[in-house]
Write an enzyme that holds these catalytic residues in place. Structure first.
Site, PDB file in Angstrom:
ATOM      1  N   ASP A 106       0.862  -1.168   0.000  1.00  0.00           N
ATOM      2  CA  ASP A 106       0.000   0.000   0.000  1.00  0.00           C
ATOM      3  C   ASP A 106       0.909   1.232   0.000  1.00  0.00           C
ATOM      4  O   ASP A 106       2.101   1.137   0.311  1.00  0.00           O
ATOM      5  CB  ASP A 106      -0.894  -0.038   1.243  1.00  0.00           C
ATOM      6  CG  ASP A 106      -1.719   1.214   1.398  1.00  0.00           C
ATOM      7  OD1 ASP A 106      -2.433   1.568   0.445  1.00  0.00           O
ATOM      8  OD2 ASP A 106      -1.632   1.850   2.465  1.00  0.00           O
ATOM      9  N   ASP A 131      -0.213   5.215   0.765  1.00  0.00           N
ATOM     10  CA  ASP A 131      -0.513   6.186   1.822  1.00  0.00           C
ATOM     11  C   ASP A 131      -0.719   5.479   3.155  1.00  0.00           C
ATOM     12  O   ASP A 131      -1.560   4.584   3.271  1.00  0.00           O
ATOM     13  CB  ASP A 131      -1.780   6.973   1.472  1.00  0.00           C
ATOM     14  CG  ASP A 131      -1.630   7.767   0.189  1.00  0.00           C
ATOM     15  OD1 ASP A 131      -1.102   8.876   0.248  1.00  0.00           O
ATOM     16  OD2 ASP A 131      -2.032   7.250  -0.869  1.00  0.00           O
ATOM     17  N   ASP A 163      -1.749  -0.853   5.838  1.00  0.00           N
ATOM     18  CA  ASP A 163      -2.001  -0.216   7.137  1.00  0.00           C
ATOM     19  C   ASP A 163      -3.467  -0.183   7.520  1.00  0.00           C
ATOM     20  O   ASP A 163      -3.813   0.392   8.553  1.00  0.00           O
ATOM     21  CB  ASP A 163      -1.478   1.227   7.111  1.00  0.00           C
ATOM     22  CG  ASP A 163      -2.310   2.121   6.194  1.00  0.00           C
ATOM     23  OD1 ASP A 163      -2.517   1.738   5.020  1.00  0.00           O
ATOM     24  OD2 ASP A 163      -2.764   3.182   6.645  1.00  0.00           O
TER      25      ASP A 163
END
Length: 211
Positions: A3, A5, A166
């Protein structure tokens, strides 16, 4: 598969600036970084809807208002993307180490394609073998399609692949694709206890990937 961001880059300062400029354009009160940090994680369109509703679960937004707000956000973010964002600690060094030991590295993000390559370049990250953005395919995370497309394109089996993210969207996408998932404890998890979704591992620092 990484991922972007909240995993590799903390982009909230730029995103919050663009959101606040959008809200000012609409003659509304600024949201500020704390709220935007909580809202980030499901793509630009959802971020705009949350900002317009001033809540995590947005109410239905008028279509014309949304289009006006969304374009305003994109314009402002185009102007500032990469200016205040920063890599999380140890990301660059760890990616270089992983590049030495693994044949393929990929980014799978819900960020629009018009921003992603330039943001990666601005932070001088190692070259990725594939970059899939939120508008690269008909579906984005938490749908498994981007992960499946990535593995198919690079010729990787699910047993040889790992998703690092995240958020719950990353976990859901990975589990639906049959891929192991490692979650970072920092980032934009919107207050969710990620351990309750049973990722293969939770790490507090990015360099734990090579320890």
């Amino acid at each position: 598969m990484f991922d972007l961001d909240g995993t590799l880059i903390d982009s909230v300062p730029d995103l919050a600036f663009a959101v606040d400029c959008m809200l000012v354009d609409l003659q509304r009160e600024k949201a500020g970084q704390d709220k935007v940090r909580h809202w980030v994680g499901n793509g630009a369109a959802m971020l705009v809807k949350r900002a317009l509703s001033n809540k995590m679960i947005p109410k239905k937004v008028d279509g014309e208002l949304f289009q006006q707000a969304y374009q305003s956000f994109l314009d402002h973010y185009q102007d500032v993307s990469g200016r205040q964002s920063k890599l999380y600690p140890h990301v660059s060094k760890t990616l270089k180490q992983l590049r030495e030991h693994y044949p393929y590295l990929a980014v799978i993000t819900n960020k629009p394609e018009q921003f992603t390559p330039a943001l990666l370049k601005a932070h001088d990250l190692p070259e990725f073998d594939l970059i899939l953005c939120g508008d690269s395919l008909p579906e984005k995370k938490p749908h498994p399609a981007p992960l499946l497309h990535c593995m198919n394109t690079l010729g990787c089996h699910v047993s040889e692949s790992i998703m690092v993210g995240d958020s719950l969207s990353d976990i859901k996408a990975a589990k639906a694709a049959g891929v192991a998932v490692i979650c970072v404890e920092y980032g934009y998890h919107q207050g969710e206890d990620l351990s309750s979704y049973q990722p293969e591992a939770l790490i507090s620092s990015f360099d734990e990937l090579v320890k």
